[in-house]
Design an enzyme around this catalytic site. Structure first.
Site, short mmCIF file in Angstrom:
data_model
loop_
_atom_site.label_atom_id
_atom_site.label_comp_id
_atom_site.label_asym_id
_atom_site.label_seq_id
_atom_site.Cartn_x
_atom_site.Cartn_y
_atom_site.Cartn_z
N GLU A 106 24.25 38.10 42.94
CA GLU A 106 25.01 39.32 42.69
C GLU A 106 25.44 39.41 41.23
OE1 GLU A 106 27.14 40.37 46.91
OE2 GLU A 106 28.03 38.73 45.77
N CYS A 356 36.70 37.54 41.18
CA CYS A 356 36.50 36.11 40.89
C CYS A 356 36.55 35.28 42.17
CB CYS A 356 37.58 35.65 39.91
SG CYS A 356 37.46 33.91 39.47
#
Length: 364
Positions: A106, A356
């Site tokens: 990704e 994150c």
């Protein structure tokens, strides 16, 4: 029990050669192998890095016959977009890419008022086994090739140009994988990212960030490359006892070794080091840990460090969550009181699992 670290790829992949895998000499050799005149090498590089074109059939300044000839030999399709999701009113876009061998990775494109950033992956999965990170819990499949890394950058830059009439300004190696565990390919990709067209994308080295969990020898090696990129050290704890669990690579290179390497990086490059610290409720957010973090960083790096506090992002199956805001504010205050610059990072993409620690390459 500490999950086993994986530094070598379990299923080595060798994607077909792509123009983006090659430096200037390699492009010249590849063009010569095809029996083409030498000037074509620079022309093809300009198309890819300057015009952001990866399909030879769109390279209208090339003869039609040549476009077909180089499609498979120099521009194989390495990554195909399997899905895209957006949030933040379209300002954050996560793309799931499928490689030729079926592995998925990704990347995340983020638009801000004064910059545009693409967060890219360097590996399919990750072998560093950090328990609060979805990528680390999924394990490592393989390293990405230089071209597979660069294709994420090119696609992000092309999307900004075509969809928003804007330019890519920042590249962060903070997606899937430990960049310094795929050292040679990542460094080659960085060189192409910062080189001026037609040798590369022309992104300022100061706007490129390479993240690491603390592979101390590789940090020193990266410093000696003198690329001038920003180093981000994912620390997440100021004491070895806790970091051994949160960041298992700490069992090989302790905090002192990682900070010594970070100081070497700062001294050689003149660049301030970024320290990443995911704040986890009742795990690493205690006042004494804030004090210890500030003291250790000030002693090791002085003014050459900035702490990015990251509110922990939720991941499937995790028993942990983010620290309350008052705890977060007190942590920042204490780190600053030690003379260390500290801010809370703007979290983007949480609701689409693009923030994150959330990238897991699922779906598609």
């Amino acid at each position: 029990m500490v999950q086993q670290l994986v530094f070598s790829e379990p299923r080595p992949g060798k994607p077909p050669r792509h123009l983006a895998d090659l430096d200037a000499d390699g492009r010249a050799s590849a063009v010569a192998e095809l029996g083409l005149p030498a000037f074509r090498a620079k022309q093809l590089a300009h198309q890819y890095y300057g015009r952001l074109i990866a399909d030879p059939r769109q390279m209208t300044d090339l003869p039609a016959g040549l476009r077909d000839a180089i499609a498979d030999t120099m521009f194989p399709i390495l990554l195909t977009a399997a899905s895209e999701v957006t949030c933040d009113a379209g300002q954050t876009r996560k793309t799931l890419w499928r490689a030729l061998d079926g592995v998925t990775v990704e990347s995340v494109l983020m638009r801000y008022p004064h910059r545009n950033t693409v967060c890219i992956s360097s590996q399919a999965g990750c072998g560093m086994a950090c328990p609060f990170c979805a990528t680390g819990q999924g394990g490592l499949s393989r390293n990405l090739s230089t071209a597979e890394i660069l294709e994420q950058v090119r696609a992000g830059a092309a999307a900004l140009r075509d969809d928003f009439g804007d330019r890519l300004s920042n590249v962060v190696f903070m997606g899937m994988g430990e960049p310094l565990a795929n050292y040679a390919r990542v460094v080659a990709a960085v060189r192409r990212i910062v080189a001026a067209p037609p040798q590369g994308f022309g992104i300022s080295a100061r706007s490129v960030t390479v993240s690491t969990v603390g592979l101390a020898p590789a940090i020193r090696k990266l410093a000696d490359e003198r690329l001038g990129v920003t180093l981000a050290l994912s620390l997440h704890a100021p004491d070895d006892e806790l970091r051994d669990t949160l960041v298992p690579v700490n069992n090989r290179w302790k905090i002192a070794e990682a900070l010594d390497a970070a100081r070497y990086y700062a001294d050689v490059t003149g660049r301030r080091v970024s320290v990443e610290y995911a704040l986890i409720r009742d795990v690493n957010d205690q006042p004494w840990r804030a004090d210890l973090l500030g003291r250790r960083l000030h002693r090791a790096l002085g003014p050459l460090v900035h702490v990015n506090l990251i509110p922990l992002n939720p991941t499937p199956g995790s028993q942990w969550d983010a620290s309350p805001k008052p705890v977060e504010r007190e942590f920042v205050r204490r780190v600053r009181a030690a003379g260390v610059s500290c801010t809370v990072r703007d979290t983007r993409g949480r609701e689409i699992s693009a923030a994150c620690g959330q990238l897991a390459a699922e779906g598609g």
